[in-house]
Design an enzyme around this catalytic site. Sequence first.
Site, PDB file in Angstrom:
ATOM      1  N   HIS A   1      -7.572   0.533  -6.202  1.00 47.03           N
ATOM      2  CA  HIS A   1      -7.684  -0.349  -5.026  1.00 47.03           C
ATOM      3  C   HIS A   1      -8.291  -1.672  -5.492  1.00 47.03           C
ATOM      4  O   HIS A   1      -9.416  -2.030  -5.156  1.00 47.03           O
ATOM      5  CB  HIS A   1      -8.563   0.326  -3.975  1.00 47.03           C
TER       6      HIS A   1
ATOM      7  N   ASP B   1     -17.848   6.137  -0.859  1.00 46.62           N
ATOM      8  CA  ASP B   1     -16.535   6.103  -0.197  1.00 46.62           C
ATOM      9  C   ASP B   1     -16.316   7.500   0.387  1.00 46.62           C
ATOM     10  O   ASP B   1     -17.068   8.442   0.078  1.00 46.62           O
ATOM     11  CB  ASP B   1     -15.455   5.742  -1.240  1.00 46.62           C
TER      12      ASP B   1
ATOM     13  N   ARG C   1       0.878  -1.180   0.000  1.00 47.90           N
ATOM     14  CA  ARG C   1       0.000   0.000   0.000  1.00 47.90           C
ATOM     15  C   ARG C   1       0.908   1.219   0.000  1.00 47.90           C
ATOM     16  O   ARG C   1       1.498   1.574   1.033  1.00 47.90           O
ATOM     17  CB  ARG C   1      -0.919   0.017   1.225  1.00 47.90           C
TER      18      ARG C   1
ATOM     19  N   ARG D   1     -13.147  -9.230   1.927  1.00 42.44           N
ATOM     20  CA  ARG D   1     -11.730  -8.952   1.662  1.00 42.44           C
ATOM     21  C   ARG D   1     -10.894 -10.202   1.974  1.00 42.44           C
ATOM     22  O   ARG D   1      -9.977 -10.548   1.222  1.00 42.44           O
ATOM     23  CB  ARG D   1     -11.247  -7.767   2.527  1.00 42.44           C
TER      24      ARG D   1
ATOM     25  N   GLN E   1      -9.876  -4.348  -3.088  1.00 42.18           N
ATOM     26  CA  GLN E   1     -11.190  -3.930  -2.597  1.00 42.18           C
ATOM     27  C   GLN E   1     -12.267  -4.290  -3.608  1.00 42.18           C
ATOM     28  O   GLN E   1     -13.324  -4.842  -3.254  1.00 42.18           O
ATOM     29  CB  GLN E   1     -11.195  -2.410  -2.353  1.00 42.18           C
TER      30      GLN E   1
ATOM     31  N   CYS F   1     -16.619   0.909   1.016  1.00 40.14           N
ATOM     32  CA  CYS F   1     -15.395   0.125   1.219  1.00 40.14           C
ATOM     33  C   CYS F   1     -14.878   0.230   2.645  1.00 40.14           C
ATOM     34  O   CYS F   1     -14.114  -0.622   3.081  1.00 40.14           O
ATOM     35  CB  CYS F   1     -14.319   0.563   0.235  1.00 40.14           C
TER      36      CYS F   1
HETATM   37  N1   CP Z   1     -11.164  -0.705   2.652  1.00 34.37           N
HETATM   38  C1   CP Z   1      -9.893  -0.680   3.081  1.00 34.37           C
HETATM   39  O1   CP Z   1      -8.959  -0.849   2.319  1.00 34.37           O
HETATM   40  O2   CP Z   1      -9.742  -0.466   4.404  1.00 34.37           O
HETATM   41  P1   CP Z   1      -8.370  -0.206   5.148  1.00 34.37           P
HETATM   42  O3   CP Z   1      -7.868   1.163   4.700  1.00 34.37           O
HETATM   43  O4   CP Z   1      -8.696  -0.221   6.611  1.00 34.37           O
HETATM   44  O5   CP Z   1      -7.385  -1.258   4.771  1.00 34.37           O
HETATM   45  N1  NVA Z   2     -10.505   6.316  -1.067  1.00 31.25           N
HETATM   46  C1  NVA Z   2     -10.080   5.883   0.251  1.00 31.25           C
HETATM   47  C2  NVA Z   2     -10.165   4.411   0.350  1.00 31.25           C
HETATM   48  C3  NVA Z   2      -9.801   3.829   1.691  1.00 31.25           C
HETATM   49  C4  NVA Z   2      -9.883   2.341   1.724  1.00 31.25           C
HETATM   50  C5  NVA Z   2      -8.670   6.378   0.524  1.00 31.25           C
HETATM   51  O1  NVA Z   2      -7.841   6.319  -0.377  1.00 31.25           O
HETATM   52  O2  NVA Z   2      -8.414   6.854   1.640  1.00 31.25           O
END
Ligand code: CP
Ligand code: NVA
Length: 314
Positions: free
Chosen positions: A132, A227, A105, A295, A135, A267
Amino acid sequence: MASRLRGRDFLAIGDLDPGDLSELLGLAARLKAGEDPGTALSRQSIAMVFLRPSNRTRVSFEAAISRLGGHPIALFDREIEIGRRESVSDVGRILDRFVSGLVARIPSDRDLRGLARAMEGPVINAMTDLGHPCQILADCLTVQEAVGRLEGARITFVGDGNNVCNSWVEAAYVAGLDLRVVTPPGYGPEPGVLASAAGLAGPGTGQVLVTNDLDQGLTDTDVIYTDVWTSMGQEDQHEDRRQDFGPYQINEAVVGRAPSGVRVMHCLPAHRGEEITDGVIDGPHSIVFDQAENRYWVQLALLLAVFSDSGDQA
Ligand code: CP
Ligand code: NVA
């Protein structure tokens, strides 16, 4: 027979063709129904780099890697300082000497691709600012379960044309979805993703409508998806975004304008009271916690497909 995904990176939904997607979703559904995943990662370590916070992604990957007999090694920004203490490419080359693969990430999609180029072992995208994909794999399984089909499902994404939205756009063409993206003016999905996604391999039935008109998105939809308005890394824009996105909040009145059987997805993490109200997220249309659980199942399937030697399970 080994999976076609064996040894491959998973950097975007567009890396999958419809056969890969249905293989992953089918395996995830079987695992969820009780099929034994085995211990394909026995005596293997998988590195996980998290330069941004995470609950679902990190814990579900750690749990899935452990379930397969593997050892997850989580690294955080303060330890690895990618691009500051060491170049992206050197980090990848070093990790490759110790582990079988990487779950990453990191904000920059370009850096993610730099890591993937530097490593022979597979790299899995655990979220960048551009996409993502893990997700959306979980979301596709959730839609299949809740709506009864994926191809032709009507998904209305409401909010920011962000990383999650971009991956939905790719999924629309790979899975053949009827995707409506409803954003305030100026917050649409990445134009490059919109352009390239239309050329992805798929059943030919995928379509993406981008609009600022919420009611256009709510007509005859199966799923309302939202989101956060302010993604990680955009915190300095929070106040402006609260103003701009206010009319796009998913509240009881908005859900009431959609078909009565509509499902609501998010999400997570949710900023309750901003993009979604408590009444909706905790209400009868919400499937967000089943969605979060998925997930684990899709990532268990992904790890098996990518890392399993025999492919027995895939
Ligand atoms: N949806 C998701 O990726 O959650 P986190 O940021 O907690 O991993
Ligand atoms: N769009 C959000 C998704 C988190 C899982 C972010 O990037 O913070």
